[in-house]
Enzyme design. Structure first.
Site, PDB file in Angstrom:
ATOM      1  NE  ARG A   1       1.776 -58.914 -21.759  1.00  0.00           N
ATOM      2  CZ  ARG A   1       1.589 -60.217 -21.581  1.00  0.00           C
ATOM      3  NH1 ARG A   1       0.719 -60.876 -22.330  1.00  0.00           N
ATOM      4  NH2 ARG A   1       2.252 -60.868 -20.643  1.00  0.00           N
TER       5      ARG A   1
ATOM      6  CE1 TYR B   1      -2.902 -45.315 -43.672  1.00  0.00           C
ATOM      7  CE2 TYR B   1      -2.878 -47.437 -42.583  1.00  0.00           C
ATOM      8  CZ  TYR B   1      -2.309 -46.203 -42.816  1.00  0.00           C
ATOM      9  OH  TYR B   1      -1.142 -45.866 -42.189  1.00  0.00           O
TER      10      TYR B   1
ATOM     11  CG  ASP C   1     -10.449 -48.573 -41.810  1.00  0.00           C
ATOM     12  OD1 ASP C   1     -11.027 -47.686 -41.142  1.00  0.00           O
ATOM     13  OD2 ASP C   1      -9.241 -48.530 -42.110  1.00  0.00           O
TER      14      ASP C   1
ATOM     15  CE  LYS D   1      -5.446 -41.135 -39.368  1.00  0.00           C
ATOM     16  NZ  LYS D   1      -4.708 -42.252 -38.824  1.00  0.00           N
TER      17      LYS D   1
HETATM   18  C1  LIG Z   1      -8.583 -45.252 -42.847  1.00  0.00           C
HETATM   19  C2  LIG Z   1      -7.423 -45.604 -41.972  1.00  0.00           C
HETATM   20  N1  LIG Z   1      -7.360 -46.821 -41.417  1.00  0.00           N
HETATM   21  C3  LIG Z   1      -6.324 -47.188 -40.611  1.00  0.00           C
HETATM   22  C4  LIG Z   1      -5.283 -46.329 -40.342  1.00  0.00           C
HETATM   23  C5  LIG Z   1      -4.152 -46.755 -39.438  1.00  0.00           C
HETATM   24  O1  LIG Z   1      -4.315 -46.195 -38.180  1.00  0.00           O
HETATM   25  P1  LIG Z   1      -3.111 -45.786 -37.176  1.00  0.00           P
HETATM   26  O2  LIG Z   1      -2.301 -44.750 -37.856  1.00  0.00           O
HETATM   27  O3  LIG Z   1      -3.865 -45.316 -35.964  1.00  0.00           O
HETATM   28  O4  LIG Z   1      -2.338 -47.039 -36.905  1.00  0.00           O
HETATM   29  C6  LIG Z   1      -5.306 -45.046 -40.878  1.00  0.00           C
HETATM   30  C7  LIG Z   1      -4.183 -44.108 -40.596  1.00  0.00           C
HETATM   31  O5  LIG Z   1      -3.880 -43.227 -41.360  1.00  0.00           O
HETATM   32  C8  LIG Z   1      -6.402 -44.676 -41.723  1.00  0.00           C
HETATM   33  O6  LIG Z   1      -6.457 -43.455 -42.285  1.00  0.00           O
END
Ligand SMILES: Cc1ncc(COP(=O)(O)O)c(C=O)c1O
Length: 381
Positions: A52, A104, A177, A202
């Protein structure tokens, strides 16, 4: 090990060139162990005690991810959301954070519905408006600025070097991000940012078969130590098999992103002036408001994500999506297969996403097939 003097694409393709010492295997082994033997003096000479906290397959992929972003360290998480949440949970109730109004949607929702009630003071500023960012900063109180560029799903581009200067001037850390830009096109740490986050679900994995997240840091500091504590406490670490799959997927990152970017650029140019199209939103188009910043900040392409606003509103947009065959109607992005999504109906009430917008995630299929698919779907409308 692959030489540090090679291009990041070379080090990524070779997963840093690590060879498994006992077998000389070119592919790292998958270690499923949750626990590790102590020495008689109670030490753990390899640094692993319980999975963990930290574990070898996770460390192997984290080393590649840290190298990709030019970071001092990386942490792999069970999802992009758990990676992002760990950053906010490392702050204290009462701390002020700034995020983008366009980002997001799942994280924006979490910030409003979970982080705010938990005690963080969260404010949103328009994506790409550095004047608004500067005005919203509370020097001494704002601990973190959270940015996303290009910003989902309208792809505003944020000047990271300028934003980092502004945030640091007020004593705030800056996290990005960078899921959509990927380290192939943009390296936020080199531009002065402190933390980089990815939904590794992604592009980093790229095959729509692993849910994963990653954080990279410019330096190992008290904030990073606290983020590690959050991951350890919640058990948010990526599992061994997913770590191994991510390590496999990431090796082809550069070829996948370059191909997707080239096709996305071709699609954007082809449909920008299409009679059924209101607008194409893509940082690679000269008409895009963030194009000049993107040209400076994104090297070798503008990414595989774009949005098409169709004439005729939501009903027409939904019909166009229904007529696509090569593009699959599905959520997510960054996989080898191209996807289309009507974001407004996914995001629901309160979404800033225009109802006539179709988000495209361009994969690695033949460009001509993708163009022909969109052509026939729009023509029939
Ligand atoms: C730009 C972006 N950031 C964060 C996330 C969240 O990631 P996860 O779905 O792997 O938790 C996503 C998911 O769609 C995303 O497109």
């Amino acid at each position: 090990m692959t030489s540090r003097n090679t291009h990041p694409a070379t080090r990524c393709a070779q997963a840093l060139g690590a060879i498994d010492p006992p077998t000389k295997a070119l592919v790292p082994p998958l270690h499923a162990a949750t626990t590790f033997e102590r020495e008689p003096d109670l030490s753990y000479p390899q640094g692993f005690s319980y999975s963990r906290n930290d574990a070898p397959t996770q460390r192997a992929v984290e080393a590649v991810l840290a190298d990709l972003e030019g970071g001092a360290d990386a942490l792999a998480f069970a999802s992009g959301m758990s990676a992002a949440a760990a950053v906010f949970m490392a702050l204290k109730p009462g701390d002020h954070v700034l995020a983008q109004a366009t980002m997001y949607w799942g994280l924006r929702k979490w910030l409003i519905e979970v982080a705010r009630p938990w005690g963080l003071a969260v404010d949103f500023v328009p994506a790409g408006d550095l004047g608004a960012l500067e005005a919203a900063l509370k020097p001494g109180r704002t601990r973190l600025v959270w940015l996303e560029t290009p910003a989902n799903p309208t792809w505003e581009v944020i000047d990271l070097a300028a934003a980092a200067g502004i945030a640091h001037g007020a004593g705030a850390a800056i996290a990005v991000d960078s899921t959509v830009a990927t380290p192939v096109l943009t390296r936020p740490i080199a531009l002065g940012c402190d933390l980089v986050m990815h939904s590794a679900t992604k592009y980093l994995n790229g095959h729509s078969d692993v849910l994963a997240g990653a954080l990279m840091t410019a330096r190992v500091d008290p904030l990073w130590a606290q983020i590690k504590e959050v991951r350890k406490g919640l058990g948010g670490i990526l599992a061994p098999f997913e770590s191994w799959l991510l390590l496999r997927g990431v090796r082809t990152l550069f070829v996948r992103v370059r191909q997707a970017s080239a096709s996305a650029q071709a699609i954007a140019e082809r449909f920008e002036r299409h009679p059924k199209v209101l607008a194409v939103l893509y940082p690679g188009l000269a008409s895009h408001p963030g194009h000049e910043v993107a040209r400076r900040q994104m090297q070798g392409g503008f990414g595989g994500m774009l949005s098409i606003r169709v004439k005729g509103g939501q009903a027409t947009a939904v019909k166009v999506a229904a007529r696509l065959h090569v593009f699959k109607r599905a959520t997510s992005l960054g996989g080898v297969e191209s996807l289309v999504e009507h974001r407004a109906s996914i995001e629901g009430a309160g979404s800033p996403c225009p109802p006539d917008l179709l988000r495209l995630s361009v994969g690695v299929e033949e460009t001509g097939d993708l163009v022909a698919d969109l052509d026939q779907a729009l023509a029939a409308g």
